[in-house]
Design an enzyme around this catalytic site. Structure first.
Site, PDB file in Angstrom:
ATOM      1  N   GLY A 317       0.741  -1.330  -0.050  1.00  0.00           N
ATOM      2  CA  GLY A 317       0.039   0.110  -0.014  1.00  0.00           C
ATOM      3  C   GLY A 317       0.929   1.326  -0.041  1.00  0.00           C
ATOM      4  N   ARG A 319       2.663   4.288   1.315  1.00  0.00           N
ATOM      5  CA  ARG A 319       3.449   4.503   2.725  1.00  0.00           C
ATOM      6  C   ARG A 319       2.627   5.640   3.572  1.00  0.00           C
ATOM      7  NH1 ARG A 319       9.707   4.759   2.428  1.00  0.00           N
ATOM      8  NH2 ARG A 319       9.130   2.614   1.805  1.00  0.00           N
ATOM      9  N   MET A 321       1.948   8.882   6.184  1.00  0.00           N
ATOM     10  CA  MET A 321       2.840  10.010   6.724  1.00  0.00           C
ATOM     11  C   MET A 321       2.824   9.878   8.213  1.00  0.00           C
ATOM     12  SD  MET A 321       1.111  13.005   4.122  1.00  0.00           S
ATOM     13  CE  MET A 321      -0.635  12.593   4.126  1.00  0.00           C
ATOM     14  N   ASP A 371     -10.572  -2.811  15.309  1.00  0.00           N
ATOM     15  CA  ASP A 371     -10.163  -2.717  16.315  1.00  0.00           C
ATOM     16  C   ASP A 371      -8.826  -2.974  16.662  1.00  0.00           C
ATOM     17  OD1 ASP A 371     -10.226  -2.584  19.366  1.00  0.00           O
ATOM     18  OD2 ASP A 371     -11.145  -4.557  19.478  1.00  0.00           O
TER      19      ASP A 371
END
Length: 578
Positions: A317, A319, A321, A371
């Site tokens: 995916g 990256r 921040m 969760d």
């Protein structure tokens, strides 16, 4: 330390756990009254209170132990004797498995999550082969269709403890029988029977009857969500009888059930048959034993690690921040570490990020927020870390890493279920799958908003797709309450040149959100834009969001279902109920 103090400390810890679980059951036992009174705000508060109970009681025990030991440090041999005494107290203890987790929590609080070794903690259970003795009160009751399924279901419903009137009991029974007949066929249904849990499972605005449909070809889930009309009359909204449907109801993105469980391990074992895809950790999580679920989750991780030769890698995916995310390729969890420094556009602190994750833990997740489990001083063997990930960890999170030679210790991280990032999913699917994903994304936004949650950053990369095709939000650093946001329309330009200017021609204050702007980054893909405009164009209007805010401020709690609208009896078989 004087001899004999070890037993006193062990007894103090176990008594502290008794007090905690007693309060846990006390809060849980109020679920029926809250449901019958339709006190949905009290339901939400009770959920938060129950989550806080565990840490509160751990703190009380830690203070007791500091008084007992006069605040003196204890050596390793002393601590080992405490654990030995504690272990001897557990063979006849009915909730031994959660008591072990409570011991771990007390130890970690006392020693600031240091020296976490199997000798000092219950990393694995002291009684792994323990079997349940005769349970004083059966967990479930059997019902056989001796006089037909209508009669059976009338007995089941009449056996419920709920004291409210039914809107139309005969109609609901007719719907259930019709669904079962369509699912099983008349002959199979005649040879089947029910086993129903004695306790109802309460969550949000529903009371769930949970049972097993025992057929000639196997056991199926039997789930009935019981709701109230605006007039306070009961009705059954649907009947769910597949493991996939049951898995979603008990999913990791939903709030914990309130179900009275003096013997939680026995209930987990009973549920396992109808939720075969759920791990032990997930089952404990679903019934609200989230701290023991964390223990079980860590055990599952250790067992997996022992049996594989994989290395941790950066998660697929875009990256992040704020977070550095890594995973084991074959393991269904991701590990998330807060970076030392954030991208310039992320004006926030690490403390703010942690507060956002805690908000999600305590809030109604409505099936749309994953969760997480929080760990401190998490140890990783260097041999299990790929060189690329090790370099990234040292580059992005060096302040949180301690080098121990062959191991590293990460001061703080979260573990969360791994999903396929929605942006990657959308690149890979076409046709109906693409349409379903866009519908799911919009529904996720709507349901989060109805639960008073604004995601903040609504980019596709911040959402994941579960194995059941549900879209779930998992990037929480910009999350806030809906009521904290100022949804505005973009004012019309004053002059034609305004639209070409690099800066907006209108003022923007902190907390301002302009829904019209969502269109620029949600509809840029020509495959996605038309679908989004067809299904979710109202999300681009500020008045839609303001209307939701008004409902929240007026105290309205929306209905959120753990199943598709088309599965509701009122949609499948009859007119809308109200």
């Amino acid at each position: 330390m004087p001899r004999g103090l070890e037993l006193l400390i062990a007894q103090t810890i176990l008594q502290g756990f008794d007090a905690q679980y007693g309060r846990f059951l006390e809060v849980t036992s109020g679920a029926q009254q809250r449901f019958e009174q339709a006190d949905w705000h009290a339901v939400q508060q009770a959920m938060k209170n129950r989550i806080h109970l565990y840490d509160h009681h751990v703190g009380l025990v830690v203070e007791q132990l500091r008084c007992i030991t006069n605040g003196q440090s204890t050596d390793a041999a002393f601590l080992l004797r405490v654990k030995e005494h504690y272990t001897r107290l557990l063979p006849d203890y009915p909730r031994f498995e959660i008591a072990e987790s409570f011991f771990n929590s007390v130890y970690c609080r006392l020693f600031d999550h240091r020296s976490l070794t199997p000798e000092r903690l219950f990393i694995f259970s002291s009684q792994p082969e323990r079997r349940f003795r005769t349970i004083p009160r059966p967990l479930a009751k059997d019902f056989h269709p001796d006089h037909g399924w209508e009669s059976l279901l009338m007995r089941v419903i009449s056996d419920l403890p709920l004291r409210l009137r039914w809107q139309n009991k005969s109609r609901d029974i007719h719907y259930i029988v019709r669904h079962l007949t369509e699912t099983l066929g008349t002959d199979n249904l005649a040879e089947s029977h029910l086993q129903v849990a004695n306790e109802l499972f309460y969550r949000n605005k529903a009371a769930w009857l949970v049972g097993k449909l025992i057929t000639p070809s196997g056991t199926l889930p039997f789930l009935l969500p019981i709701h109230q009309t605006d007039d306070g009359e009961l009705f059954i909204d649907t009947c769910l009888t597949t493991t996939a449907e049951a898995s979603i109801v008990f999913g990791f993105a939903r709030s914990y059930f309130m179900v009275y469980a003096p013997l939680p391990a026995a209930l987990v074992e009973w549920l396992r048959e109808i939720l075969p895809g759920k791990t032990t950790a997930e089952l404990y999580m679903a019934i609200g034993c989230q701290k023991h679920a964390k223990t079980e989750s860590y055990r599952e991780y250790l067992v997996y690690l022992q049996g594989c030769n994989e290395q941790f890698i950066e998660a697929p995916g875009i990256r992040g921040m704020v977070m550095l995310v890594f995973t084991l390729p074959g393991f269904d969890r991701v590990f998330k570490v807060i970076k030392d420094k954030f991208a310039p556009q992320k004006e926030m602190s690490a403390a703010h990020v942690r507060a956002c994750y805690q908000l999600v833990k305590e809030h109604d997740r409505v099936g749309r927020m994953a969760d997480t489990q929080e760990f401190e001083n998490f140890v990783l063997e260097k041999r299990h870390i790929s060189p690329a990930l090790m370099a990234l960890l040292l580059q992005e999170a060096a302040e949180k890493i301690t080098d121990l030679g062959e191991q590293i210790v990460i001061r703080h991280l979260y573990i969360e279920r791994r999903m396929v990032p929605l942006n990657i999913w959308l690149e890979q699917v076409e046709g109906q799958q693409l349409r379903d994903a866009i519908e799911e994304y919009g529904n996720a936004i709507r349901q989060l908003a109805a639960a008073n949650i604004f995601p903040g950053d609504m980019l596709f990369k911040n959402f994941g797709v579960t194995r059941h095709g549900r879209v779930v939000f998992y990037d929480y650093d910009e999350i806030c309450y809906m009521t904290e946001v100022n949804f505005r329309d973009i004012p019309p330009p004053r002059y034609p040149e305004d639209e070409l200017a690099s800066e907006p021609w209108y003022s923007v204050s902190p907390g301002d959100v302009f829904p019209e702007e969502f269109r620029h980054w949600l509809c840029a893909d020509p495959r996605i834009g038309p679908l989004f405009e067809e299904m979710h164009a109202d999300l681009f209007r500020a008045d839609y969001w303001r209307a939701l805010q008004n409902r929240i401020r007026d105290g309205h709690v929306e209905d959120v279902y753990a199943y598709r609208r088309r599965q509701r009896f009122s949609v499948r078989y009859g007119e809308m109920l109200f």
